[in-house]
Design an enzyme around this catalytic site. Structure first.
Site, PDB file in Angstrom:
ATOM      1  CD  GLU A 248       0.181   2.827  -0.861  1.00 30.44           C
ATOM      2  OE1 GLU A 248      -0.658   2.894  -1.796  1.00 30.44           O
ATOM      3  OE2 GLU A 248       1.405   2.967  -1.049  1.00 30.44           O
ATOM      4  CB  VAL A 249      -5.781   4.285   5.063  1.00 30.82           C
ATOM      5  CG1 VAL A 249      -7.078   5.059   5.216  1.00 30.82           C
ATOM      6  CG2 VAL A 249      -5.828   2.970   5.833  1.00 30.82           C
TER       7      VAL A 249
END
Length: 347
Positions: free
Chosen positions: A143-144
């Site tokens: 989850e950038v």
């Protein structure tokens, strides 16, 4: 699009080696949170793999040296998975200098030293675990977040992939995009570097249902009467509630082409951009997280899982539900006791 062979339906082991909570990155926690019978249960549930979130601090010092005491638990996990015939995705959930749920902790994308430590870690993990390539895959980073990280993330991911390939040419590497592994984020990823790259996305849509009452959402009301939400309902009602709680950042949950009623067609519609990218690059897709918070009505949660599963099955997208124990989404927790038998049919 090509298939992610060996991975069909699985579950996340969140909270074990990642997101342990303040003061809980301890031997006592690691020894007790997941035990061998959990892996036997996962197999009995009819699942074929686990996604194992791991925080860098569990297995790597801040100077980049490895922590053998943390790696021991990955080794143990792999041994249990071998025993029970489960495949594994090793997911770096938090990196040194990056925490996906803390906007103040994003220096990873700006500091080359932190990126070097990240690349060195993946090189070491590939060397250590490459021999398990037939049933183990490596997921670079969970989850950038922000749009501004898209270009830096592509550069960092390319470095990590190159370092892994220097150790192992064939092990599968899982890569997700910005906005917390959103489907939209896939559109900003560089084309896959080779045929052993897998693109991943997460799907908790609509958040107004799956995250109802979530304490970590700033706008979430304290009064359950104001956040309690059923499934299914009209798309218009969900759109209104989402705007109240999450703002316009989540408009992508409600494209103009949606049906009036929330149903399986909603999920089929959401997945179209991901499918187009997968076809364009002939790259496998993987839904690394999906699930419903334990504050929802269990029967409504079952209905959501059924619709979500129908769409995933239609398009042949493998997935892992979030999560086995605790983490506000626990599939093995008492809140699902009344529907679990049916739920396991639609994971």
């Amino acid at each position: 699009m090509r298939k992610f062979e060996g991975f069909h339906k699985g579950v996340n082991l969140g909270g074990w080696l990642s997101q342990c909570g303040a003061g809980n990155y301890t031997k006592e926690h690691f020894d007790s949170f997941m035990i061998e019978r959990d892996f036997a249960m996962i197999k009995d549930w009819g699942l074929d793999h686990v996604r194992v979130p791991v925080d860098a601090e569990t297995i790597q010092e801040e100077d980049g040296s490895l922590k053998e005491e943390g790696l021991y638990y990955i080794d143990q996990c792999i041994a249990w998975c071998q025993k029970y015939g489960l495949n594994v995705i090793l997911d770096l959930h938090k990196a040194h200098g990056y925490v996906f749920d803390d906007e103040s902790n994003c220096q990873f994308f700006y500091q080359e030293k932190l990126q070097d430590i990240f690349v060195d870690l993946w090189s070491a993990l590939a060397e250590r675990y490459g021999k398990y390539r037939d049933f183990l895959a490596l997921e670079l980073l969970n989850e950038v977040t922000n749009r501004e990280f898209a270009d830096p993330w592509n550069r960092i991911a390319a470095r990590a992939i190159k370092a892994i390939r220097e150790k192992d040419k064939e092990i599968r590497i899982v890569v997700g995009g910005i906005f917390n592994d959103s489907i939209f984020g896939l559109s900003l990823l560089e084309p896959p570097a080779d045929e052993n790259i897998v693109f991943t996305f997460h799907c908790y849509s609509p958040l107004a249902f799956t995250h109802q009452g979530a304490y970590w959402v700033d706008r979430m009301p304290k009064d359950p009467e104001k956040w309690k939400f059923a499934y299914p309902g009209t798309v218009a009602a969900y759109r209104k509630r989402s705007e109240e709680f999450f703002g316009h950042d989540f408009d992508s949950e409600y494209p103009d082409t949606l049906p009036e009623q929330m149903n399986v067609a909603y999920f089929e519609n959401l997945m179209q951009p991901a499918l187009q990218i997968a076809e364009k690059y002939n790259v496998p897709l993987y839904c690394g997280e999906y699930g419903v918070i334990d504050l929802a009505d269990p029967k409504d949660a079952l209905a959501w899982y059924r619709d979500m599963n129908s769409a995933l099955e239609k398009y042949g997208i493998p997935r892992a539900a979030w999560s086995l124990h605790d983490m506000n989404f626990g599939l093995a927790d008492p809140w699902l006791d009344g529907v679990r038998e049916e739920l396991l049919k639609v994971l």
